[in-house]
Each structure stands twice: as C-alpha cells, then as structure tokens.
Write a protein that holds these residues in place. Structure first.
Motif, PDB file in Angstrom:
ATOM      1  N   VAL A  66     -85.143 -53.109 -53.799  1.00 27.07           N
ATOM      2  CA  VAL A  66     -85.997 -52.513 -54.834  1.00 27.07           C
ATOM      3  C   VAL A  66     -87.436 -52.571 -54.330  1.00 27.07           C
ATOM      4  CG1 VAL A  66     -86.727 -52.536 -57.237  1.00 27.07           C
ATOM      5  CG2 VAL A  66     -84.433 -53.343 -56.628  1.00 27.07           C
ATOM      6  N   GLN A  97     -78.060 -49.870 -51.459  1.00 31.56           N
ATOM      7  CA  GLN A  97     -78.801 -49.051 -52.410  1.00 31.56           C
ATOM      8  C   GLN A  97     -80.293 -49.263 -52.176  1.00 31.56           C
ATOM      9  OE1 GLN A  97     -77.719 -50.126 -56.389  1.00 31.56           O
ATOM     10  NE2 GLN A  97     -75.667 -49.252 -56.262  1.00 31.56           N
ATOM     11  N   TRP A  99     -83.674 -48.645 -54.350  1.00 37.86           N
ATOM     12  CA  TRP A  99     -84.267 -48.270 -55.629  1.00 37.86           C
ATOM     13  C   TRP A  99     -85.769 -48.105 -55.459  1.00 37.86           C
ATOM     14  CZ3 TRP A  99     -81.661 -47.184 -60.121  1.00 37.86           C
ATOM     15  CH2 TRP A  99     -80.291 -47.508 -60.151  1.00 37.86           C
ATOM     16  N   ARG A 128     -82.030 -44.145 -55.006  1.00 35.18           N
ATOM     17  CA  ARG A 128     -82.099 -43.916 -56.437  1.00 35.18           C
ATOM     18  C   ARG A 128     -83.509 -44.224 -56.920  1.00 35.18           C
ATOM     19  NH1 ARG A 128     -76.305 -46.739 -58.239  1.00 35.18           N
ATOM     20  NH2 ARG A 128     -75.108 -45.784 -56.552  1.00 35.18           N
ATOM     21  N   TYR A 130     -85.846 -45.621 -60.123  1.00 34.31           N
ATOM     22  CA  TYR A 130     -85.783 -46.331 -61.398  1.00 34.31           C
ATOM     23  C   TYR A 130     -86.908 -45.838 -62.298  1.00 34.31           C
ATOM     24  CZ  TYR A 130     -89.372 -49.449 -59.313  1.00 34.31           C
ATOM     25  OH  TYR A 130     -90.497 -49.965 -58.718  1.00 34.31           O
ATOM     26  N   ALA A 138     -78.542 -53.456 -60.033  1.00 33.79           N
ATOM     27  CA  ALA A 138     -78.677 -53.443 -58.581  1.00 33.79           C
ATOM     28  C   ALA A 138     -78.108 -54.739 -58.027  1.00 33.79           C
ATOM     29  CB  ALA A 138     -80.140 -53.286 -58.171  1.00 33.79           C
TER      30      ALA A 138
END
Length: 218
Positions: A66, A97, A99, A128, A130, A138
């Motif tokens: 993130v 992933q 973010w 992705r 947010y 996540a």
C-alpha cells in the motif's frame, strides 16, 4: 468453507525509516505488517527492496503493498521491483497486490511510460486504487486510509487491523511535540517516532524507529 482465520499478535517490522534524505546506511519508508496469515508492506521507498531481500533470504514474499502518497521516498523501490520480477529472481514469485491512492493507476502508467513502458507496473503487480475513508482488504488485513495534510500532495495515513488488533502554509510532517500531543490524546500505549532525520535529537524516553526494528503488537 475455508477454516476460520487464526489471529495472532501483529508484528510490525521497520524495514526503512529514513526521511526525504536517507540516514547513514538507512533505507527510506517501508513498514512490514504480519500476523501469520498475510504480509502487508506499507510504502516501498528506496532501499526497502534490498532490506526485504535480506529478511526473506531471496525475493520478498509479499501479499500486498500500500502506497500512502507519491513522494519518491515512499514508492521509489517499486521500479527495481519491476526489473527483478520480470527478468530476475522474482519471476517465479506470485505478484503482489499494489494499492495506490485515488487515480493511482493513471499516475503509475504515466511513470511507466517515462521510465520504461506504460504497463510495466501492470505486468508486475495486481494494481488497485483505494479511496479515502473506505476500508479495503489487503493481505488479509482491513486497511482504512485517512487523508492527511502533507504539503500540497494527496496523502493518506493508514490504519490497519486484522480483526483483533488495531494498529495556511502547506504542512509537511508532524513535529515531535505534535506527535507527543496526539499520542497523549489518543490513549495509545506507546509512541514510536519514525521518518525522522538522525541529526535531530529527541527528548529522553521518546522511542525512535530504526531500520530492522521489530515490534510485537499483542
């Protein structure tokens, strides 16, 4: 049905804690959160990827990353992550992933076009966006992004939980005194200051994060 997730104490590892210029021998922003079920990296500044490789003994096994904002010291090591994933030791590792802040997909494709090719990050991560004040999942954690004043750049602070633990002039960062005030008002049990130059002193009794620090949040 899958078995219920077994929660354990959350572990926070300070991978890198340097501010905009690196402390001697230090890496910039990167914080690894684990609870035995998933591995979540908060920010990925320069130097963080090398530290993660040391921790994992190879290419890092991260479920999700993130990014809080687009200052380079918070995301710069996503670039070498691409090269290692496409051509190096990360080629056999499942993509993490990624973010990003609102409209981040467009921003990172623009960076890709300037640094290599426009979809270089799409080939490496599951990307992705947010949204502020909307929880998202996540690496098995629930993450809530709250917008914060940070110069004029769209920036978010992150609250992370695994279901049993919580974790005028443009503003830049909190001063140590402001962080202490927020800590006293929050009811938290401990204050740990990070992203701070090593040259700036702290009052006795105030903990400063250092690269490699591990905190058990039980």
């Amino acid at each position: 049905m899958p078995p219920p997730r077994q929660y354990m104490a959350v572990r926070l590892t300070v991978v890198g804690s340097s501010p905009a210029w690196p402390n001697p021998g230090g890496a910039q922003s990167g914080y690894l959160v684990e609870d035995g079920g998933g591995r979540l990296l908060l920010d990925c500044g320069p130097g963080v990827l090398a530290r993660l490789r040391e921790l994992d003994g190879g290419w890092p096994l991260i479920d999700a990353v993130v990014i809080t904002h687009w200052h380079l010291d918070h995301w710069g090591d996503l670039v070498p992550w691409v090269w290692g994933s496409l051509k190096g030791p990360g080629a056999e590792v499942r993509p993490a992933q990624l973010w990003l802040p609102p409209e981040g997909r467009e921003r990172i494709r623009d960076f890709g076009a300037r640094l290599g090719w426009d979809d270089m990050f799409d080939q490496t991560f599951e990307i992705r966006d947010y949204r502020g004040d909307e929880p998202f999942q996540a690496a098995g954690f629930t993450v809530l992004a709250r917008r914060l004043p940070h110069y004029t750049l769209l920036t978010f602070g992150l609250r992370v939980t695994n279901g049993s633990h919580l974790d005028g002039t443009p503003r830049g960062h909190l001063s140590a005194e402001e962080a202490l005030d927020a800590y006293r008002a929050s009811g938290a049990r401990r204050l740990l200051l990070t992203h701070r130059p090593g040259e700036l002193p702290l009052d006795n009794g105030v903990d400063r994060a250092y690269d490699g620090m591990v905190v058990e949040l039980g």
